[in-house]
Enzyme design. Structure first.
Site, PDB file in Angstrom:
ATOM      1  N   CYS A 133      77.764  75.823  57.343  1.00 49.34           N
ATOM      2  CA  CYS A 133      76.836  75.934  56.210  1.00 49.34           C
ATOM      3  C   CYS A 133      77.490  75.497  54.910  1.00 49.34           C
ATOM      4  O   CYS A 133      78.247  76.263  54.291  1.00 49.34           O
ATOM      5  CB  CYS A 133      76.336  77.375  56.107  1.00 49.34           C
ATOM      6  N   CYS A 136      76.642  77.630  51.889  1.00 49.10           N
ATOM      7  CA  CYS A 136      77.334  78.925  51.816  1.00 49.10           C
ATOM      8  C   CYS A 136      78.801  78.751  51.422  1.00 49.10           C
ATOM      9  O   CYS A 136      79.340  79.539  50.667  1.00 49.10           O
ATOM     10  CB  CYS A 136      77.309  79.642  53.167  1.00 49.10           C
ATOM     11  N   ASP A 137      79.460  77.733  51.965  1.00 46.85           N
ATOM     12  CA  ASP A 137      80.925  77.672  51.873  1.00 46.85           C
ATOM     13  C   ASP A 137      81.465  76.505  51.055  1.00 46.85           C
ATOM     14  O   ASP A 137      82.674  76.433  50.814  1.00 46.85           O
ATOM     15  CB  ASP A 137      81.522  77.583  53.299  1.00 46.85           C
TER      16      ASP A 137
END
Ligand code: NAP
Length: 309
Positions: A133, A136-137
């Protein structure tokens, strides 16, 4: 145990659209939103192809709007995961932790999850330099040299997004032809930070639990030569698997492993159980098609409930 008319499992565009329609039909739906409330769109940034948003809309904002719309008509959205569904009794029983709910109909909108490569090093390095992701990261990879695995639209999208942070992003794809749409390929190719490494497939992620990922072992698909390359981070973007675990022993699936729906409806092989969104769609897999199929599922459920009343 109070009997419900309809329980919706999943809260992506399919589940929440089903909730809007079911709520407006006075069915008082309960939506179990699951651990990833809002579904895959909460992990994307700009959604540019959802009709009605000429300037685009942020994925999480779109999901908040859909949830608020469903709640406005009386849908109850519960941030819990369904543990099991008993389908050999009717009304069906849905278990959520210690609680049990009886229901006349169920709309399955559980979506799909990121596919993994199932190669050495993958499970131990996930979250330690390896991710599925970018939204997200990505933030953790400022000025780093990173790699994205895959040749589809997801890989292009992740790579383009990651250039906001990274020094360089190399897309590794197993063929010499990308599967992604032309517009996404063009965007990726125009981006000066993006490079391509074609006809290579990862066979191992290198690193260890304490220091994290530091490289990828790649195989050249033409001559089978193996090489190790260095990396600061890898994002796997090779597609998704439908989330059918709750129904895997009872529901009919198609040749791709997705829930099989009948003809042009959302009906499954189980009476009163309907499926919508990515869990039943291996072809289109778009937010708007998921939303459309969520509408179909709510209408099918409403008609089913009328028939058994
Ligand atoms: P996809 O289209 O199925 O592409 C998956 C990619 O990963 C393919 O290039 C595939 O290689 C590669 N791959 C699969 N398994 C692999 C493995 N074991 N090892 C190495 N490579 C592997 O999936 P997607 O990119 O997630 O897209 C899914 C759908 O969502 C598509 O319809 C897409 O258009 C849509 N989507 C649209 C957007 C957008 O428009 N902004 C963004 C994301 C997704 P091969 O090509 O060799 O099979």
């Amino acid at each position: 145990m109070e009997n419900k008319k309809v329980i919706i499992i999943g809260s992506g565009p399919a589940g929440l659209t089903a909730a809007i329609y079911a709520a407006r039909a006075n069915l008082s739906p309960i939506v179990f939103e699951g651990f990833q409330a809002g579904g895959q769109l909460t992990m994307t940034t700009d959604v540019e192809n959802f009709p009605g948003f000429p300037e685009g809309v942020m994925g999480p904002d779109l999901m908040d709007m859909l949830r608020n719309q469903a709640k406005r008509f009386g849908a109850e959205c519960i941030l819990k995961n369904v543990d099991s569904v008993i389908t050999d009794k009717y009304p069906y029983i849905v278990s959520v932790g210690e609680e049990k709910y009886s229901t006349d109909s169920i709309i399955i909108a559980t979506g799909a999850s990121a596919k993994l490569l199932n190669i050495d090093g993958e499970s131990i390095l996930m979250g330690r330099g390896l991710s599925t992701c970018a939204t997200c990261d990505g933030f953790f990879y400022k000025d780093k040299n990173i790699h994205v695995i895959g040749g589809g639209d997801s890989a292009m999208e992740e790579a383009i997004f990651l250039t906001k942070f990274a020094k360089s992003v190399t897309i590794i794809h197993r063929r010499n032809k990308l599967r992604a749409s032309k517009i996404m390929i063009d965007r990726a190719k125009k981006n000066k930070k993006i490079k391509f490494l074609l006809e290579k497939t990862p066979i191992e992620f290198l690193g260890d639990h304490s220091s994290g990922l530091n490289g990828i072992k790649l195989k050249d698909i033409n001559n089978n030569q193996i090489e190790d390359i260095q990396t600061d981070g890898v994002f796997i973007a090779i597609g998704h698997n439908p989330n059918i675990d709750l129904f895997k022993d009872t529901i009919q699936i198609d040749e791709n492993g997705y829930i099989k729906t009948q003809d042009k409806t959302s009906k499954t092989n189980l009476k009163g159980i309907f499926a919508c969104g990515d869990v039943q769609d291996s072809i289109y897999r778009q937010a708007i098609t998921a939303a459309g199929s969520g509408c179909m599922a709510a209408i099918d459920a409403e008609r089913y409930l009328e028939d058994i009343a």
